[in-house]
Enzyme design. Structure first.
Site, mmCIF file in Angstrom:
data_model
loop_
_atom_site.group_PDB
_atom_site.id
_atom_site.type_symbol
_atom_site.label_atom_id
_atom_site.label_comp_id
_atom_site.label_asym_id
_atom_site.label_seq_id
_atom_site.Cartn_x
_atom_site.Cartn_y
_atom_site.Cartn_z
ATOM 1 N N GLY A 15 -58.325 -5.756 19.297
ATOM 2 C CA GLY A 15 -59.743 -6.050 19.142
ATOM 3 C C GLY A 15 -60.271 -6.963 20.216
ATOM 4 O O GLY A 15 -61.358 -6.757 20.759
ATOM 5 N N LYS A 50 -42.723 0.346 17.330
ATOM 6 C CA LYS A 50 -42.247 0.934 16.067
ATOM 7 C C LYS A 50 -42.244 2.456 16.146
ATOM 8 O O LYS A 50 -41.290 3.109 15.703
ATOM 9 C CB LYS A 50 -43.118 0.449 14.909
ATOM 10 C CG LYS A 50 -42.658 0.924 13.544
ATOM 11 C CD LYS A 50 -43.500 0.292 12.452
ATOM 12 C CE LYS A 50 -44.971 0.639 12.618
ATOM 13 N NZ LYS A 50 -45.821 0.031 11.575
ATOM 14 N N ILE A 182 -44.943 -0.732 6.293
ATOM 15 C CA ILE A 182 -43.957 -1.337 7.185
ATOM 16 C C ILE A 182 -42.558 -1.184 6.603
ATOM 17 O O ILE A 182 -41.601 -0.823 7.311
ATOM 18 C CB ILE A 182 -44.293 -2.819 7.435
ATOM 19 C CG1 ILE A 182 -45.599 -2.936 8.221
ATOM 20 C CG2 ILE A 182 -43.165 -3.512 8.191
ATOM 21 C CD1 ILE A 182 -46.067 -4.359 8.426
ATOM 22 N N THR A 315 -55.357 -0.735 14.111
ATOM 23 C CA THR A 315 -55.704 -0.931 15.521
ATOM 24 C C THR A 315 -57.016 -0.255 15.916
ATOM 25 O O THR A 315 -57.873 -0.894 16.544
ATOM 26 C CB THR A 315 -54.548 -0.434 16.407
ATOM 27 O OG1 THR A 315 -53.411 -1.284 16.198
ATOM 28 C CG2 THR A 315 -54.927 -0.467 17.875
ATOM 29 N N HIS A 442 -51.951 30.912 13.021
ATOM 30 C CA HIS A 442 -50.699 31.341 12.386
ATOM 31 C C HIS A 442 -49.609 31.602 13.417
ATOM 32 O O HIS A 442 -49.903 32.125 14.492
ATOM 33 C CB HIS A 442 -50.963 32.615 11.574
ATOM 34 C CG HIS A 442 -49.768 33.128 10.860
ATOM 35 N ND1 HIS A 442 -49.297 32.574 9.689
ATOM 36 C CD2 HIS A 442 -48.916 34.151 11.168
ATOM 37 C CE1 HIS A 442 -48.219 33.241 9.291
ATOM 38 N NE2 HIS A 442 -47.973 34.195 10.181
#
Length: 454
Positions: A15, A50, A182, A315, A442
Site C-alpha cells: 500500500g 510463500k 496461513i 495485497t 472444452h
C-alpha cells in the site's frame, strides 16, 4: 533538520509503495520511511515467497503422477535447504527491484523506523541510532501487520509465519497451530516437502469466513494427502529446545506431541508498536486505525491504508487503497475503493478461491428459499490417468428472484486463475443465464461453470 515534503509515507509495503509512487507521479514531493527491507509483507515474508514454496512443494504430486503419463522417474527426494535458499535469493532480487522503482519514481527512501512527534511531523531513527525530524503536509500510515503470538507457556519457542522463510531447512515433523489460510497453506507446503504435519484446530472446521462446503473440500483434500488435522485441539504449552529442534506440544487434553518445530499461525494484527500515535492524536480502535472511505483518520492530514486498518487484509486491496488516496488528494481524480466485492484465494493443497457471498451469507441475506445452488464435483482430467487426488468442487450461488449470481467458489487446481475471471462477470452483475449463454471451452475444468444445470 527539517525537510518539508508534501507527503511522508510510513511503511514501504504494497500500500505504501503504491501510494508513494502514484503521488509522485502526480507531482508531489514524497518520502517513504522504512526500517526493514522494501516490499513489505507480501514481497519479503508473505505472498511471493510463500507462493514459491507452494510451487516447490507441488512437485511431489507432479512427480508422483508422472509414471502414469509415461515418464519413468527414479526415486527422488526434496531438498528444502535448496528451495529455501533460492526463494530468499528471489526475495533479495525483488527488494532491489522495488528500491530502483522508488528511485525512478522520484520518491526519497529514508531508512529507519518512524514515530510521530506531532500531527505533521515524524522522527526517524536510523539503524545507527541517529535521528532526523521530518515535516510534511500529509502523512500516510501504511505499516501493515505482523503475526500474533498467542500467550501460552513456551510460545517463544515456536515459529511465526515470518520465521519459516529464514530457516536453513525444514525438520522431519512440524505441528501447525491454526485454521486460517496461513496455517492451511504452510501445512500443505510442509507436507509436500516430505514433512510430517499435525495441524491443531481450536474449532470444528478450517478457513472460517469461507464457504463451509468449500472449506470441507479443502479439509478432505489435505487429509487425503497426509496432513493430520485434529479439530477441537489447542496447545496448552510448548516445551523443549528450539535448537536442535526437539520440542513437545502439550494440548489442552493433556496429549503430548513431539516435533522438530511448531508454527503458530493464529492470526495477524496491525503493527502499531512504536508509532507514538498519541503524539499526533490518531485514534485507535482495538488494534486497528479506523478510517473513512477516503482513507482519512480522525486527524486532518493523516491517512492510513492496508492491513493497519484491518478491513480486508489483502495485497491488491492495499495497493488500490494507496492509489485511490493519491489519485484523490494529488491527482484531482476523487475515488473510493469498493470493498464490497473482493475475490480471495487460499493456496492450500487443494487450492480454494472465491468471490461474492458464501452459501451461509446468501441464506442469511435471502433466506434458504431465496437462493439456488449449482455445483459440480468431479475428478479433473489431469487426474484421469493417475486416478488419484481430490475431486474438484465448483459452486455457484444464485438469487432465485433475480437469477443473479451472488457467489462463485472453487476448490481445485488453478482455482485462483479461474475465479479471477469469474470476479469480472459477478462484478458486472451477471446472471445464471449469462453464464449459461457463454460457450464452454472444452475440455477444461472452468467450462463446468457455464454448463452446470443444477
Amino acid at each position: 533538520m527539517q525537510v518539508p515534503f508534501d507527503l511522508i509515507v510510513l511503511g514501504a509495503g504494497s500500500g505504501g509503495l503504491a501510494a508513494a509512487k502514484r503521488a509522485a507521479l502526480h507531482g508531489a514531493r514524497v518520502a517513504i520511511v522504512e526500517g526493514d527491507r522494501v516490499g513489505g509483507t507480501c514481497v519479503i515474508r508473505g505472498c511471493v515467497p510463500k507462493k514459491l514454496l507452494v510451487y516447490g512443494s507441488a512437485y511431489r504430486h507432479l512427480l508422483a503422477d508422472a509414471p502414469s503419463y509415461g515418464w519413468k522417474i527414479k526415486a527422488v527426494q526434496p531438498d528444502s535447504a535448496t528451495l529455501l535458499a533460492n526463494v530468499r535469493a528471489e526475495v533479495d532480487r525483488l527488494n532491489t527491484l522495488h528500491i530502483g522503482l522508488l528511485e525512478k519514481a522520484g520518491v526519497e527512501l529514508l531508512r529507519g523506523w518512524g514515530r510521530f512527534s506531532g500531527p505533521t511531523s515524524l522522527v526517524v531513527t536510523a539503524a545507527d541510532g541517529s535521528e532526523q525530524e521530518l515535516h510534511a503536509k500529509r502523512i500516510l500510515i501504511a505499516v501493515g501487520g505482523r503475526p500474533h503470538r498467542p500467550e501460552i507457556p513456551g510460545a517463544e519457542l515456536a515459529w511465526l509465519s515470518d520465521d519459516l522463510f529464514g530457516l536453513e531447512r525444514f525438520p522431519e515433523r512440524v505441528v501447525v497451530v491454526g485454521a486460517g489460510f496461513i496455517a492451511c497453506e504452510f501445512a500443505g507446503i510442509l507436507n509436500g516437502l516430505g514433512v510430517q504435519v499435525t495441524q491443531l484446530v481450536r474449532g470444528d472446521h478450517l478457513l472460517r469466513g469461507f464457504d463451509r462446503e468449500a472449506s470441507e473440500a479443502v479439509r478432505a483434500g489435505m487429509e487425503a494427502e497426509g496432513v493430520e488435522i485434529r479439530f477441537a485441539h489447542s496447545p496448552a504449552a510448548i516445551t523443549g529446545q528450539c535448537t536442535p529442534g526437539e520440542l513437545s506440544v502439550t494440548t489442552q487434553s493433556g496429549e503430548s506431541i513431539a516435533c522438530g518445530g511448531v508454527l503458530l499461525a493464529t492470526g495477524r494484527r496491525p503493527f502499531l508498536h512504536g508509532l507514538n500515535l498519541e503524539a499526533a492524536g490518531v485514534a485507535v480502535e482495538g488494534y486497528r486505525i479506523p478510517v473513512d472511505g477516503d482513507q482519512c483518520t480522525n486527524v486532518a492530514g493523516i491517512y492510513a491504508v492496508g492491513d493497519v486498518t484491518d478491513r480486508i487484509n489483502l495485497t491488491p486491496v492495499a495497493v488500490d487503497e494507496g492509489r485511490a488516496f493519491a489519485d484523490t488528494v494529488y491527482g484531482h481524480r476523487p475515488r473510493q475503493v469498493d470493498h464490497s466485492l473482493v475475490a480471495s484465494a487460499v493456496f492450500a493443497q487443494p487450492e480454494l478461491a472465491s468471490v461474492g457471498l458464501t452459501e451461509e451469507q446468501a441464506i442469511e441475506r435471502c433466506g434458504i428459499d431465496g437462493i439456488k445452488l449449482h455445483r459440480a464435483h468431479f475428478r479433473p482430467m489431469s487426474q484421469a490417468l493417475p486416478a488419484r487426488g481430490p475431486k474438484v468442487l465448483l459452486k455457484l450461488i444464485v438469487e432465485s428472484a433475480s437469477n443473479k449470481v451472488l457467489g462463485c467458489h472453487m476448490v481445485g487446481e488453478h482455482a485462483a486463475e479461474i475465479i479471477q475471471m469469474a470476479a469480472i462477470a459477478i462484478g458486472m452483475g451477471a446472471t445464471k443465464a449469462d453464464f449459461d449463454r457463454t460457450m464452454a471451452l472444452h475440455p477444461s475444468v472452468a467450462e463446468e461453470f457455464v454448463t452446470m444445470s443444477n
